[in-house]
Design a protein around this motif. Structure first.
Motif, PDB file in Angstrom:
ATOM      1  N   LYS A   5      -4.281  -0.742  10.420  1.00  0.00           N
ATOM      2  CA  LYS A   5      -4.236  -0.041   9.143  1.00  0.00           C
ATOM      3  C   LYS A   5      -5.046  -0.823   8.115  1.00  0.00           C
ATOM      4  N   ILE A   6      -5.441  -0.109   7.028  1.00  0.00           N
ATOM      5  CA  ILE A   6      -6.400  -0.678   6.088  1.00  0.00           C
ATOM      6  C   ILE A   6      -5.986  -0.358   4.654  1.00  0.00           C
ATOM      7  N   GLY A   7      -6.114  -1.337   3.771  1.00  0.00           N
ATOM      8  CA  GLY A   7      -5.948  -1.126   2.346  1.00  0.00           C
ATOM      9  C   GLY A   7      -7.238  -1.458   1.633  1.00  0.00           C
ATOM     10  N   LYS A  16     -12.556  -4.494  -2.380  1.00  0.00           N
ATOM     11  CA  LYS A  16     -11.774  -5.472  -1.642  1.00  0.00           C
ATOM     12  C   LYS A  16     -11.016  -4.755  -0.540  1.00  0.00           C
ATOM     13  N   MET A  17     -11.011  -5.331   0.642  1.00  0.00           N
ATOM     14  CA  MET A  17     -10.372  -4.703   1.783  1.00  0.00           C
ATOM     15  C   MET A  17      -9.385  -5.676   2.429  1.00  0.00           C
ATOM     16  N   ILE A  51      -5.329   4.673   6.129  1.00  0.00           N
ATOM     17  CA  ILE A  51      -5.943   3.969   4.997  1.00  0.00           C
ATOM     18  C   ILE A  51      -5.194   4.299   3.715  1.00  0.00           C
ATOM     19  N   ALA A  52      -4.985   3.289   2.888  1.00  0.00           N
ATOM     20  CA  ALA A  52      -4.447   3.477   1.536  1.00  0.00           C
ATOM     21  C   ALA A  52      -5.461   2.929   0.545  1.00  0.00           C
ATOM     22  N   ALA A 260      -5.717  -4.717  -2.683  1.00  0.00           N
ATOM     23  CA  ALA A 260      -5.986  -4.223  -1.325  1.00  0.00           C
ATOM     24  C   ALA A 260      -4.809  -4.500  -0.400  1.00  0.00           C
ATOM     25  N   LEU A 261      -4.232  -5.679  -0.526  1.00  0.00           N
ATOM     26  CA  LEU A 261      -3.078  -6.033   0.306  1.00  0.00           C
ATOM     27  C   LEU A 261      -1.883  -5.134  -0.009  1.00  0.00           C
ATOM     28  N   GLY A 262      -1.631  -4.898  -1.290  1.00  0.00           N
ATOM     29  CA  GLY A 262      -0.525  -4.026  -1.673  1.00  0.00           C
ATOM     30  C   GLY A 262      -0.693  -2.620  -1.148  1.00  0.00           C
TER      31      GLY A 262
END
Length: 267
Positions: A5-7, A16-17, A51-52, A260-262
C-alpha cells in the motif's frame, strides 16, 4: 518495487511517498516538476496497490492518476504520521503543537486526542527558495542551506544591540530588531544574506508557534516538514528561539514524511 500500500503527500513543491513493502515502510520524495513521470511510473509498477492521498494536490492526483484513491485531510494525515514516528522515537506527548514547515507553514493543535488546524503562514520553504534565489542567485535547496550555514545573519540584520549602541541594551542584544535592516549596499555576502533569510523564517515561525502555544497552554512544539530535511541552520534556530521563549522544541526522524506516512497508515 511491489508495495502492499502507498501514501502520497502532494504539496506545492514536493511529492512525498511512503510505501509498505515486505512489512517495512520506506520513503521517497520527488520534485513537483517530476509529477507526471513519477506518478505514471508508479501506476505501471504498482497498478493494484491501494493508495491514499493528502496535500494540496491530492484531488488533482486522484482525478488524473488514481481515481480509486482515498483522500485524507492534510492536518489529519500529518498528525497520524507524526504520532506514529514519535512512538518510534520513544516520545510520548499527550498534547502538543504540530508545526508543518513545507512550502508554507501550518500550525495544528493535538489536544485530548483531537487534531485541529489553528493557523498558518505563507512563510516557509517556498519563502526560503524564492527569496533565496532573489538574494543570492542560488536556486538549489542544499546549496542555499550550505550558504546559510557559512554566513552570519547579524551582518545583514539590524540587532537590538546595534540600536542601543554605544549604551547597554535593556533587552538581549543578540535579538533581531529588523531582518535585513543593516543592508544599505551590495557589500553583504551571499552567505550572510542566506543566513539572514533563514533567521527570518525561523523567527517568524517560532513567534507564531509560541503565541499559539501560550494561548492553548501547550508546552511541547513538534516541528516537521520537508524544509527541515538536511537543514541544520534552520533546525538550530528553531530550537534556539523556541527554548528562549519557554517552550520545548522537538524534531522527529523522518518528520518530512509525516503526511505521506499518515495517509499510508489510514489505509
Amino acid at each position: 518495487m511491489k508495495p502492499a500500500k502507498i501514501g502520497i503527500d502532494a504539496g506545492g513543491s514536493l511529492l512525498k511517498m511512503a510505501f509498505e513493502e515486505h512489512g517495512q515502510i520506506h520513503y521517497k520524495s520527488y520534485s513537483i516538476d517530476e509529477l507526471y513521470s513519477s506518478m505514471n511510473w508508479l501506476k505501471m509498477t504498482a497498478p493494484d496497490a491501494p493508495i491514499a492521498l493528502t496535500g494540496g494536490k491530492a484531488e488533482y492526483l486522484q482525478k488524473e492518476f488514481f481515481q480509486n484513491a482515498r483522500i485524507i485531510p492534510e492536518f489529519e494525515s500529518s498528525s497520524i504520521g507524526a504520532s506514529y514516528l514519535m512512538k518510534q522515537d520513544g516520545i510520548s506527548y499527550e498534547n502538543f503543537l504540530l508545526i508543518n514547515i513545507g512550502t508554507g507553514t501550518s500550525i495544528c493543535l493535538k489536544k485530548e486526542g483531537d487534531i485541529s488546524r489553528l493557523s498558518g503562514s505563507g512563510v516557509g520553504g517556498g519563502t526560503l527558495m524564492g527569496l533565496g534565489r532573489l538574494l543570492t542567485g542560488e536556486k538549489d535547496f542544499s546549496k542555499l542551506v550550505s550558504l546559510a550555514g557559512s554566513g552570519k545573519a547579524e551582518h545583514a540584520d539590524l540587532m537590538v544591540k546595534d540600536i542601543y549602541s554605544p549604551f547597554d541594551s535593556p533587552l538581549d542584544g543578540s535579538l533581531t530588531a529588523s531582518n535585513f535592516g543593516k543592508i544599505k549596499d551590495d557589500q553583504v555576502s551571499k552567505e550572510d544574506k542566506a543566513a539572514s533569510l533563514t533567521n527570518m523564517v525561523a523567527e517568524t515561525i517560532v513567534l507564531l508557534s509560541t503565541q499559539a502555544a501560550v494561548q492553548h497552554q501547550i508546552d511541547d512544539i513538534i516541528y516537521i516538514g520537508s524544509t527541515l530535511r538536511h537543514n541544520a541552520p534552520l533546525k538550530h534556530l528553531l530550537e534556539k528561539y523556541t527554548a528562549m521563549l519557554g517552550k520545548k522544541p522537538t524534531f522527529i526522524q523522518n518528520g518530512a514524511s509525516c503526511g505521506a506516512l499518515g495517509a499510508l497508515l489510514s489505509l
